[in-house]
Design an enzyme around this catalytic site. Structure first.
Site, short mmCIF file in Angstrom:
data_model
loop_
_atom_site.label_atom_id
_atom_site.label_comp_id
_atom_site.label_asym_id
_atom_site.label_seq_id
_atom_site.Cartn_x
_atom_site.Cartn_y
_atom_site.Cartn_z
N ASN A 262 17.59 0.55 52.51
CA ASN A 262 16.29 1.07 52.92
C ASN A 262 15.48 0.12 53.82
O ASN A 262 14.78 0.57 54.72
CB ASN A 262 15.46 1.47 51.69
CG ASN A 262 15.25 0.32 50.74
OD1 ASN A 262 16.17 -0.41 50.39
ND2 ASN A 262 14.02 0.15 50.29
N GLY B 226 17.75 -3.13 44.57
CA GLY B 226 18.14 -1.73 44.53
C GLY B 226 17.49 -1.03 43.34
O GLY B 226 16.48 -1.47 42.81
N SER B 227 18.11 0.06 42.92
CA SER B 227 17.54 0.87 41.86
C SER B 227 17.65 0.18 40.51
O SER B 227 18.53 -0.65 40.29
CB SER B 227 18.26 2.22 41.80
OG SER B 227 19.58 2.06 41.30
N THR B 228 16.76 0.57 39.62
CA THR B 228 16.80 0.01 38.27
C THR B 228 18.08 0.40 37.55
O THR B 228 18.66 -0.40 36.81
CB THR B 228 15.56 0.47 37.47
OG1 THR B 228 14.39 -0.08 38.10
CG2 THR B 228 15.62 0.01 36.03
N VAL C 226 21.15 0.93 38.74
CA VAL C 226 22.26 0.06 39.15
C VAL C 226 21.97 -1.39 38.77
O VAL C 226 22.88 -2.14 38.38
CB VAL C 226 22.53 0.20 40.66
CG1 VAL C 226 23.66 -0.74 41.09
CG2 VAL C 226 22.88 1.64 41.00
N GLY C 227 20.72 -1.79 38.85
CA GLY C 227 20.35 -3.15 38.48
C GLY C 227 20.70 -3.48 37.04
O GLY C 227 21.10 -4.61 36.72
N GLU D 130 15.69 -7.47 41.97
CA GLU D 130 14.46 -6.77 42.38
C GLU D 130 14.77 -5.29 42.41
O GLU D 130 15.59 -4.82 43.20
CB GLU D 130 13.96 -7.24 43.75
CG GLU D 130 12.52 -6.78 43.98
CD GLU D 130 12.26 -6.27 45.38
OE1 GLU D 130 11.88 -5.08 45.49
OE2 GLU D 130 12.41 -7.03 46.33
N CYS E 188 10.77 -0.04 48.28
CA CYS E 188 10.56 -0.27 46.85
C CYS E 188 9.10 -0.57 46.54
O CYS E 188 8.64 -0.35 45.42
CB CYS E 188 11.46 -1.39 46.34
SG CYS E 188 11.26 -2.95 47.22
#
Length: 490
Positions: free
Chosen positions: A156, A236-238, A240-241, A258, A292
């Site tokens: 992004n 990235g996304s929570t 996948v995080g 993050e 984000c």
């Protein structure tokens, strides 16, 4: 290695060589607007990840021993080269992610500053003299580069987030393996790697592994699990995080995360309404809300809500007039039609449950979701709790400062927030009560500077990107003592 977009093919970068996947498989990089294949890149598997790690490991001793001033000079040179290739990058970003040219140029400028700021860490203080009770002994704490660092980069803000992920690790003497997004393999990895190579970084210092989406779990696990990988960072996304964090924990690999955000802007009753409305519109719709740090909750005191909403809608209408092809556009297509459809589902769910549409610029068209403004959103609606990540603004009206703070904190996320008030002391008092990694008083949630710490709390991650704030994470602290020779020895 070169970014030859006319060939329709790109290779990975491993040990200074442009490489195919060991299996010879490829994966398509799709233009979000046309649905056509923009180019193809290698579809790596675990063996390719291993090759990249080995190349980085071989290059590590030489890069770690490189004079700090040389590392600083090379990163600064790369920043200069980035700025020279602004138009080329903009064209690739438009084709690869449907990002606007305004967003592309912002990526270039911010990424160049990330590299320059990161470069300053090459010559920072690397140790300190400690107090000791041992007479005649020196006690020293020394920070040294950790080793191979894996950076998993999203699509992004591709160049910004890639530069942020690697600038400090490289400056302090680590070598890198970049795993770019499947949706933006060039702009979130290969482009910057090529620039760094052109700037003179030795072979193997920066490596890039691309993969097909179906192979992502295998490739990411192979990168994190390898014993030579000593640090990992992920943006990235929570969802996948959490997977990355679990894998890192299993293999005792320190990780910096993050993740997502449900970022609020609080517009208090004494705010400058014009300023708050203009900046809130920018913070929601820049890059079609696919940042984000984008504001997800605009929380306005009831006493000024009507005036704020009127001004806010004026700014949204002005933004909507600049079509995606306009050189001044900040709202364009989303990363793919699936993303636009998901945002449309959030809006539909909210409207069915009673939310009101204050602004609607038209129907969803493929990857393009029109700018939309909602009010009357309640906790039973998905859009209240899920990260929007699209061009939809939600305005909440509250009756007090206390209610605004409660609503701002009522989320599992805690990345960024903002407060608008003409009373600086009041702003500071509210800021201290907001549970977010950053709070901006009279500025918007996507405010960012390369020298500032960027990171979240709660489900928005842990650790901080940023130059001074990241240097310690990407180094190992060691204790060294030096005792004076005993009498009669040499």
């Amino acid at each position: 290695m070169s970014v030859d977009i006319n060939s329709g093919r790109r290779g990975m970068l491993i040990g200074g060589m442009e490489m195919p996947a060991a299996s010879a498989r490829t994966t398509d990089d799709i233009n979000p607007v046309t649905g056509d294949v923009y180019l193809t890149v290698p579809a790596a598997d675990a063996s390719d990840a291993l090759a990249a790690i080995e190349a980085a490991d071989v290059a590590f001793p030489g890069w770690a021993a490189t004079a700090p001033s040389v590392r600083r000079t090379l990163l600064t040179r790369a920043a200069d080269l980035l700025e020279q290739r602004e138009e080329e990058f903009a064209e690739i970003l438009v084709q690869e992610t449907a990002g606007t040219r305004v967003w592309a140029k912002f990526n270039i400028r911010m990424a160049a500053e990330q590299l320059r700021q990161g470069a300053t860490m090459a010559t920072r203080q690397t140790g300190e003299l400690l107090a000791t009770d041992v007479s005649g002994e020196w006690s020293i704490a020394v920070r040294e580069p950790a080793g191979v660092v894996v950076s998993i980069v999203p699509w992004n803000g591709p160049l910004i987030l890639c530069a942020r992920a690697i600038a400090v690790p490289l400056a302090v003497g680590n070598t890198m393996v970049i795993r770019p997004s499947e949706d933006a393999p060039v702009t979130s990895g290969l482009f910057l790697a090529e620039v760094l190579t052109a700037a003179g970084l030795p072979d193997g210092v920066v490596n890039v592994v691309t993969n097909d989406r179906a192979d992502a779990p295998e490739v990411i696990e192979a990168l994190i699990a390898h014993p030579r990988v000593r640090r990992c960072n992920f943006t990235g996304s929570t969802a996948v995080g959490k997977i990355v964090g679990r894998l890192a924990g299993e293999h005792i690999t320190p990780v910096l995360l993050e993740l997502g955000g449900k970022n609020p802007i609080l517009v208090l009753d004494d705010a400058d309404v014009d300023q708050a409305a203009e900046q809130s519109a920018f913070a929601r719709f820049m890059n079609s809300g696919q940042i984000c740090l984008s504001v997800d909750r605009i929380i306005v005191d009831r006493s000024i809500a009507a005036r704020f909403t009127e001004k806010f809608l004026e700014h949204v209408a002005a933004l909507a007039k600049n079509g995606p092809d306009s050189p001044d556009a900040i709202i364009g297509p989303m990363i793919h039609a699936r993303a636009a459809a998901r945002v449309a589902e959030l809006v539909s769910d909210a409207v069915v449950k009673g939310a009101q549409i204050l602004f609607d610029a038209g129907p969803v068209d493929g990857a393009f979701h029109p700018p939309t403004v909602l009010t009357g959103v309640t906790p039973d609606m998905r859009i209240h709790s899920e990260e929007i990540f699209g061009p939809v603004a939600v305005i909440y009206t509250v009756d007090s400062e206390e209610e605004a703070i409660t609503l701002a904190n009522d989320t599992e996320y805690g990345l960024s927030s903002a407060v608008y008030t003409e009373n600086g002391t009041r702003g500071l008092m509210v800021a201290r009560r907001l549970r977010h990694g950053s709070v901006h008083i009279n500025s918007h949630t996507i405010a960012d500077e390369p020298q500032a710490p960027v990171g979240g709390v709660k489900d928005s991650g842990f650790g901080h990107f940023g130059s001074d704030w990241g240097a310690e994470f990407f180094t190992e602290t060691r204790w060294v003592t030096v005792a004076a020779p005993r009498a009669g020895t040499r």
